[in-house]
Motif scaffolding. Structure first.
Motif, short mmCIF file in Angstrom:
data_model
loop_
_atom_site.label_atom_id
_atom_site.label_comp_id
_atom_site.label_asym_id
_atom_site.label_seq_id
_atom_site.Cartn_x
_atom_site.Cartn_y
_atom_site.Cartn_z
N ASN A 1 9.59 -9.68 8.06
CA ASN A 1 8.98 -10.47 9.12
C ASN A 1 7.46 -10.37 9.20
N ASP A 2 6.87 -9.31 8.66
CA ASP A 2 5.41 -9.22 8.65
C ASP A 2 4.94 -8.41 7.45
N VAL A 3 4.65 -9.14 6.38
CA VAL A 3 4.17 -8.53 5.14
C VAL A 3 2.86 -7.78 5.38
N CYS A 4 2.05 -8.27 6.32
CA CYS A 4 0.77 -7.62 6.60
C CYS A 4 0.96 -6.18 7.07
N THR A 5 1.95 -5.96 7.93
CA THR A 5 2.24 -4.61 8.41
C THR A 5 2.73 -3.72 7.28
N ILE A 6 3.55 -4.29 6.41
CA ILE A 6 4.05 -3.53 5.25
C ILE A 6 2.88 -3.11 4.37
N LEU A 7 1.95 -4.03 4.12
CA LEU A 7 0.77 -3.70 3.30
C LEU A 7 -0.06 -2.60 3.97
N THR B 1 -9.85 1.68 0.34
CA THR B 1 -10.15 0.66 -0.67
C THR B 1 -8.86 0.25 -1.38
N CYS B 2 -8.85 -0.98 -1.84
CA CYS B 2 -7.68 -1.47 -2.57
C CYS B 2 -7.56 -0.74 -3.89
N PRO B 3 -6.33 -0.52 -4.35
CA PRO B 3 -6.14 0.18 -5.62
C PRO B 3 -6.57 -0.69 -6.80
N GLU B 4 -6.83 -0.02 -7.92
CA GLU B 4 -7.11 -0.74 -9.17
C GLU B 4 -5.82 -1.36 -9.67
N PRO B 5 -5.89 -2.48 -10.36
CA PRO B 5 -7.08 -3.25 -10.72
C PRO B 5 -7.49 -4.26 -9.66
N LEU B 6 -6.84 -4.27 -8.49
CA LEU B 6 -7.20 -5.24 -7.45
C LEU B 6 -8.66 -5.12 -7.06
N GLY C 1 -11.61 -8.11 -7.25
CA GLY C 1 -11.87 -8.71 -5.95
C GLY C 1 -10.64 -9.33 -5.30
N ILE C 2 -9.48 -8.75 -5.57
CA ILE C 2 -8.24 -9.27 -4.99
C ILE C 2 -7.93 -8.43 -3.74
N PRO C 3 -7.82 -9.07 -2.58
CA PRO C 3 -7.59 -8.31 -1.35
C PRO C 3 -6.18 -7.73 -1.28
N CYS C 4 -6.04 -6.64 -0.51
CA CYS C 4 -4.73 -6.02 -0.34
C CYS C 4 -4.37 -5.88 1.13
N HIS C 5 -5.15 -6.55 1.99
CA HIS C 5 -4.88 -6.55 3.44
C HIS C 5 -5.06 -7.95 3.99
N CYS C 6 -4.34 -8.23 5.06
CA CYS C 6 -4.49 -9.50 5.78
C CYS C 6 -5.74 -9.40 6.66
N PRO C 7 -6.39 -10.53 6.96
CA PRO C 7 -6.06 -11.86 6.45
C PRO C 7 -6.58 -12.06 5.02
N PHE C 8 -5.88 -12.93 4.29
CA PHE C 8 -6.30 -13.31 2.94
C PHE C 8 -7.10 -14.60 3.06
N ASN D 1 0.99 -0.29 5.91
CA ASN D 1 1.70 0.99 5.78
C ASN D 1 1.56 1.56 4.38
N LEU D 2 1.53 0.70 3.37
CA LEU D 2 1.38 1.16 1.98
C LEU D 2 -0.05 1.59 1.67
N ILE D 3 -1.01 0.78 2.15
CA ILE D 3 -2.43 1.04 1.91
C ILE D 3 -3.11 1.00 3.27
N PRO D 4 -3.35 2.16 3.89
CA PRO D 4 -3.90 2.18 5.25
C PRO D 4 -5.20 1.38 5.35
#
Length: 180
Positions: free
Chosen positions: A96-102, A111-116, A120-127, A104-107
């Motif tokens: 129901n909310d992928v943003c919350t899942i992200l 910083t976003c993990p490599e290679p993101l 320059g690929i975001p790992c948090h909302c908003p995209f 929880n995985l990456i507080p």
């Protein structure tokens, strides 16, 4: 039952999913998020193992919370496709909310993990709206304890992402898994 991905044959699909990776966009032509390209190797995907992925996505609209994702996962049993249930957040699940899942995985604030990070690929909302491209990058698939029903075999997945009832993206994948 057709041996092709949902009975559709096209340049993006190539050969049947038995032993062949395939993908296609399945949403309305007006969907704001479109997968431009996707490549995955090796084929079949080996767990554990290394997975090389390249992808490009374009979005004409920002995507913000709550982002709802619905997965329909099917496994081939002979000529039949069986829909897998959602067990322990694996299989045909609704998130129901992928943003919350992200988060929880990456507080948030991390910083976003490599290679993101590098690309320059975001790992948090908003995209933000725009184009995102991941050149061929290697990911390690650890020795995961997958349920027996999610090991060796041919699979197809339909993933739909929406916000407030508006479909943003739809992608179909076909792939094979081989566990060691």
């Amino acid at each position: 039952v057709s041996k092709y991905l949902w009975g559709i044959r096209g340049p993006a699909l190539g050969k049947p999913p038995f032993g062949g990776f395939a993908w296609e966009n399945c949403g309305d032509k007006r969907d704001p998020v479109v997968l431009q390209s996707l490549s995955v190797a090796p084929d079949p995907i080996s767990i554990p193992g290394s997975l090389r992925v390249s992808a490009a996505v374009s979005s004409s609209k920002a995507m913000a919370s709550p982002l709802k994702a619905v997965l329909v996962v099917e496994k081939a049993l002979g000529d039949l496709w069986i829909q897998l249930p959602c067990i322990d957040q694996l299989g045909s699940c609704t998130y129901n909310d992928v943003c919350t899942i992200l988060d929880n995985l990456i507080p948030p604030g991390t910083t976003c993990p490599e290679p993101l990070l590098t690309y320059g690929i975001p790992c948090h909302c908003p995209f933000k709206a725009g184009s995102y491209s991941l050149p061929a990058s290697d990911f390690i698939l650890p020795d995961m304890e997958l349920p027996a029903w999610m090991t060796n075999g041919n699979y197809r997945v339909r993933a739909t992402v929406s916000n407030g009832g508006e479909e943003l993206a739809c992608v179909k994948l076909a792939f094979s898994l081989q566990s060691q």
